[in-house]
Design an enzyme around this catalytic site. Structure first.
Site, PDB file in Angstrom:
ATOM      1  N   GLY A  40      -4.757  -1.879   5.215  1.00  0.00           N
ATOM      2  CA  GLY A  40      -3.989  -3.026   4.707  1.00  0.00           C
ATOM      3  C   GLY A  40      -4.630  -4.361   5.044  1.00  0.00           C
ATOM      4  O   GLY A  40      -4.773  -5.240   4.190  1.00  0.00           O
ATOM      5  N   ARG A  41      -5.052  -4.533   6.292  1.00  0.00           N
ATOM      6  CA  ARG A  41      -5.584  -5.841   6.712  1.00  0.00           C
ATOM      7  C   ARG A  41      -7.015  -6.067   6.239  1.00  0.00           C
ATOM      8  O   ARG A  41      -7.588  -7.126   6.474  1.00  0.00           O
ATOM      9  CB  ARG A  41      -5.473  -5.989   8.232  1.00  0.00           C
ATOM     10  CG  ARG A  41      -6.084  -4.847   9.022  1.00  0.00           C
ATOM     11  CD  ARG A  41      -5.647  -4.915  10.479  1.00  0.00           C
ATOM     12  NE  ARG A  41      -6.118  -3.776  11.274  1.00  0.00           N
ATOM     13  CZ  ARG A  41      -5.477  -2.613  11.377  1.00  0.00           C
ATOM     14  NH1 ARG A  41      -4.356  -2.400  10.702  1.00  0.00           N
ATOM     15  NH2 ARG A  41      -5.963  -1.652  12.140  1.00  0.00           N
ATOM     16  N   LYS A  62       0.843  -1.197   0.000  1.00  0.00           N
ATOM     17  CA  LYS A  62       0.000   0.000   0.000  1.00  0.00           C
ATOM     18  C   LYS A  62       0.885   1.255   0.000  1.00  0.00           C
ATOM     19  O   LYS A  62       0.697   2.160  -0.784  1.00  0.00           O
ATOM     20  CB  LYS A  62      -0.903  -0.038   1.239  1.00  0.00           C
ATOM     21  CG  LYS A  62      -1.865   1.098   1.319  1.00  0.00           C
ATOM     22  CD  LYS A  62      -2.785   0.946   2.531  1.00  0.00           C
ATOM     23  CE  LYS A  62      -3.572   2.231   2.738  1.00  0.00           C
ATOM     24  NZ  LYS A  62      -4.460   2.172   3.889  1.00  0.00           N
ATOM     25  N   GLU A 122      -4.204  -6.526  15.091  1.00  0.00           N
ATOM     26  CA  GLU A 122      -3.756  -5.195  14.699  1.00  0.00           C
ATOM     27  C   GLU A 122      -4.915  -4.204  14.855  1.00  0.00           C
ATOM     28  O   GLU A 122      -4.710  -3.016  15.075  1.00  0.00           O
ATOM     29  CB  GLU A 122      -3.243  -5.214  13.247  1.00  0.00           C
ATOM     30  CG  GLU A 122      -2.217  -4.142  12.955  1.00  0.00           C
ATOM     31  CD  GLU A 122      -1.438  -4.359  11.665  1.00  0.00           C
ATOM     32  OE1 GLU A 122      -0.302  -4.870  11.708  1.00  0.00           O
ATOM     33  OE2 GLU A 122      -1.970  -4.023  10.593  1.00  0.00           O
ATOM     34  N   HIS A 179      -3.234 -32.931  17.573  1.00  0.00           N
ATOM     35  CA  HIS A 179      -2.046 -33.689  17.958  1.00  0.00           C
ATOM     36  C   HIS A 179      -0.902 -32.791  18.392  1.00  0.00           C
ATOM     37  O   HIS A 179       0.221 -33.253  18.532  1.00  0.00           O
ATOM     38  CB  HIS A 179      -1.627 -34.600  16.797  1.00  0.00           C
ATOM     39  CG  HIS A 179      -2.690 -35.599  16.457  1.00  0.00           C
ATOM     40  ND1 HIS A 179      -2.772 -36.825  17.073  1.00  0.00           N
ATOM     41  CD2 HIS A 179      -3.749 -35.517  15.615  1.00  0.00           C
ATOM     42  CE1 HIS A 179      -3.833 -37.466  16.600  1.00  0.00           C
ATOM     43  NE2 HIS A 179      -4.450 -36.701  15.713  1.00  0.00           N
ATOM     44  N   LYS A 235       9.669  -0.595  13.892  1.00  0.00           N
ATOM     45  CA  LYS A 235      10.183  -0.281  12.548  1.00  0.00           C
ATOM     46  C   LYS A 235      11.258   0.798  12.632  1.00  0.00           C
ATOM     47  O   LYS A 235      12.324   0.687  12.027  1.00  0.00           O
ATOM     48  CB  LYS A 235       9.047   0.260  11.660  1.00  0.00           C
ATOM     49  CG  LYS A 235       8.071  -0.763  11.150  1.00  0.00           C
ATOM     50  CD  LYS A 235       7.162  -0.084  10.123  1.00  0.00           C
ATOM     51  CE  LYS A 235       5.910  -0.870   9.852  1.00  0.00           C
ATOM     52  NZ  LYS A 235       4.954  -0.160   9.009  1.00  0.00           N
ATOM     53  N   GLU A 270      10.804  -4.385   4.335  1.00  0.00           N
ATOM     54  CA  GLU A 270      10.955  -5.774   3.899  1.00  0.00           C
ATOM     55  C   GLU A 270      10.614  -5.920   2.420  1.00  0.00           C
ATOM     56  O   GLU A 270      11.337  -6.542   1.639  1.00  0.00           O
ATOM     57  CB  GLU A 270      10.014  -6.697   4.700  1.00  0.00           C
ATOM     58  CG  GLU A 270      10.344  -6.836   6.166  1.00  0.00           C
ATOM     59  CD  GLU A 270       9.589  -5.847   7.043  1.00  0.00           C
ATOM     60  OE1 GLU A 270       9.273  -4.734   6.560  1.00  0.00           O
ATOM     61  OE2 GLU A 270       9.334  -6.178   8.214  1.00  0.00           O
TER      62      GLU A 270
HETATM   63  O1  F6P Z   1       2.650  -3.964   9.989  1.00  0.00           O
HETATM   64  C1  F6P Z   1       2.166  -2.702   9.707  1.00  0.00           C
HETATM   65  C2  F6P Z   1       1.585  -2.606   8.342  1.00  0.00           C
HETATM   66  O2  F6P Z   1       1.361  -1.267   8.074  1.00  0.00           O
HETATM   67  C3  F6P Z   1       0.302  -3.397   8.156  1.00  0.00           C
HETATM   68  O3  F6P Z   1      -0.811  -2.752   8.632  1.00  0.00           O
HETATM   69  C4  F6P Z   1       0.296  -3.594   6.695  1.00  0.00           C
HETATM   70  O4  F6P Z   1      -0.587  -4.598   6.338  1.00  0.00           O
HETATM   71  C5  F6P Z   1       1.746  -3.945   6.444  1.00  0.00           C
HETATM   72  O5  F6P Z   1       2.460  -3.119   7.339  1.00  0.00           O
HETATM   73  C6  F6P Z   1       2.241  -3.774   5.034  1.00  0.00           C
HETATM   74  O6  F6P Z   1       2.140  -2.450   4.585  1.00  0.00           O
HETATM   75  P1  F6P Z   1       2.285  -2.057   3.073  1.00  0.00           P
HETATM   76  O7  F6P Z   1       1.169  -2.677   2.306  1.00  0.00           O
HETATM   77  O8  F6P Z   1       2.223  -0.557   3.026  1.00  0.00           O
HETATM   78  O9  F6P Z   1       3.615  -2.551   2.575  1.00  0.00           O
END
Ligand code: F6P
Length: 541
Positions: free
Chosen positions: A262-263, A202, A348, A379, A507, A208
């Site tokens: 995002g979620r 987003k 979250e 199990h 972060k 990452e």
């Molecule tokens: O972990 C925080 C967060 O902002 C989540 O809410 C989101 O889903 C994720 O990082 C990834 O964010 P992006 O889609 O901006 O890479």
């Protein structure tokens, strides 16, 4: 906080705490009929929860005392209910019909959403059919979605869940972790030329995802030259500037809006990897499932409203019974990632300790959500669920129809699904264990020694969810059920379920620490633990 409503519930628990589910069932032969609700083929049975008629009435009183319907209507009306970020929360518009007339800040959303949806579904179908090709005019054999959190967990879960609808298309994979082993393991054995990368972010700034995207670009460029980003990449993002800087042509960038968290974004272009896996028709069925649950949540009276009911049972477990976790156990191997997906959605959203008014909460808020697929989970951790000292409420779910051609095995799966909730609720008394042992030839002495170990206390709550079949439609409906459940609980706890400031500090710290991992870096400003760990790691490198 509506103290009177909570007080009534506490009084209910005063009565129910000493009651065993065995007695609640024995005293009411209609308990299942009374404590289960259905919407078409979807049924939620909460008769094995430790509630009675009065408790239920008082839970609905609580929902009314917090003006749940008003809050719900505000969300559907596109009001800026995400107060700390001043945003609307309108993921329901991603799956709406024109007649729903969703709007944000005075602008109708349908045409906007439909135009992006058409674009990314066409892209998905063209990748599937081979109309979109690599530099040599060959179809892509593999697609790798690079994203994390909401840009990964939903697509991973749904692509796996709906794998039987993925015929003829490329193989779809997912990379999320900044640990280079993730990208390495997934790309191992794949052809860089025939791999299409989807960079799903987003913000298009997530560390990452950006590092993995860059490494993927280099992997492709080393093989085919410098045009990699134009041919072997597409993106899903709201940050067009950043996708352009990365080199992805604008016609391969599929956007969404700041009113989609995002979620809650799986029904947006974040679902592109899923759409490539299952095709546009199935993806539209998936959206239809979401919408039917949205409509139900929006219009059904509270007493018949499935997400509201699920939420209130959760409130009972968390705030009245004081249970700190909930385990989600889908009896379906293809839903093995469902609990991880709901874990982010729930934790979250409602893992908050400050109310919307900026005050510390006066109630417990979101529980820890976890789980695994049944029967595997039986199990591993079910021992503690049956006989441990903690009460862990369970959400069990199963489809009536099998998802594999090994149909006979589905009866065994179903039997296990039914057996677990029965055993948890009813347990096995010491008298029953003793009688059984003596009948099987044990001595009185052995029975005395083993009865305590073999006794099951029971009275452990669970909710069972059943539906006809695991399809794009039913999965969409199930996800929306939990999305709205989370919403209702956020309203009751008076927290903003749509921000996530709690993930920021870690972060920022990671960015500050990264340069300190260089040899000779000045560690003097660090606490002794972090400094000591860095020194040990340097020595072990
Ligand atoms: O972990 C925080 C967060 O902002 C989540 O809410 C989101 O889903 C994720 O990082 C990834 O964010 P992006 O889609 O901006 O890479």
């Amino acid at each position: 906080m509506d103290k009177a409503a909570w007080k009534k519930l506490e009084a209910d628990w005063g009565r129910l705490e000493a009651e065993h589910l065995r007695d609640l069932f024995a005293n009411d032969p209609d308990r299942f009929d009374k404590f289960s609700v259905s919407l078409d083929d979807l049924t939620i049975d909460f008769s094995k929860e430790r509630v009675d008629d009065d408790a239920l009435v008082h839970l609905f009183d609580l929902a009314r005392a917090v003006n749940l319907e008003k809050h719900r209507d505000a969300m559907f009306a596109g009001e800026h209910i995400n107060s700390t970020e001043d945003r609307a929360v309108l993921h329901v518009a991603l799956r709406g019909n024109k007649s729903d007339a969703y709007s944000v800040d005075g602008e109708l959303t349908y045409d906007l959403v439909e135009s992006v949806l058409k674009d990314f579904l066409k892209f998905a179908d063209d990748v599937r059919s081979g109309d979109i090709t690599n530099a040599k005019g060959e179809a892509f054999t593999d697609v790798i979605n690079i994203g994390i959190g909401g840009s990964d967990l939903g697509p991973v879960m749904a692509t796996r869940a709906l794998s039987r609808f993925a015929e003829d298309g490329p193989n779809v994979h997912f990379v999320s972790n900044v640990d280079g082993a993730h990208l390495r393991d997934i790309t191992d054995g794949l052809s860089p030329e025939k791999t299409l990368f989807l960079i799903a972010s987003k913000s298009f700034t997530t560390q990452e995802t950006m590092i993995n995207a860059q490494a993927a670009k280099e992997w492709v460029e080393n093989s085919i030259g410098t045009a990699a980003a134009e041919v072997n990449f597409a993106a899903v993002s709201t940050n067009l500037k950043a996708t352009q800087a990365f080199g992805i042509p604008s016609e391969r960038v599929f956007g969404f809006w700041d009113w989609v968290g995002g979620r809650y974004s799986l029904a947006s272009s974040i679902g592109l990897s899923l759409a490539i896996a299952i095709g546009s028709k199935n993806f539209r069925d998936f959206l239809a499932g979401f919408r039917d649950m949205d409509q139900h949540f929006k219009t059904a009276p509270l007493e018949e409203n499935l997400p509201t009911l699920l939420a209130l049972i959760g409130i009972w477990r968390r705030n009245i019974m004081k249970c700190s976790t909930v385990a989600l156990i889908p009896y379906n191997q293809r839903l093995e990632n469902f609990s991880s997906y709901l874990q982010q959605m729930d934790m979250e959203s409602n893992g908050k300790r400050i109310t919307k008014d900026g005050e510390p909460v006066e109630t417990l808020t979101g529980p820890v959500i976890w789980g695994d697929s049944g029967t595997n989970a039986q199990h591993s951790f079910f021992q503690l669920i049956h006989q441990g000292t903690d009460i862990v409420p369970m959400d069990f779910m199963i489809s009536a129809q099998p998802t594999s051609y090994l149909v006979d095995q589905h009866d065994l799966l179903t039997a296990n699904f039914l057996a677990q909730s029965h055993a948890l609720a009813f347990g096995k008394t010491s008298d029953e264990v003793r009688a059984e042992m003596l009948a099987a030839g044990s001595s009185e002495k052995d029975a005395d020694a083993l009865v305590p170990h073999r006794t099951f206390p029971g009275n452990r709550p669970s909710t069972s969810i059943i539906y006809r079949s695991l399809t794009p439609y039913s999965l969409g409906r199930l996800i929306a059920l939990y999305e709205h459940k989370v919403f209702v609980q956020g309203v009751i706890w008076n927290v903003n379920s749509f921000d996530q400031w709690g993930v920021e500090l870690g972060k920022v710290m990671a960015n500050e620490i990264t340069p300190l991992l260089d040899e000779g870096a000045d560690l003097s400003g660090l606490n002794s633990s972090t400094r000591g760990l860095i020194e040990k790691i340097q020595a072990l490198k």
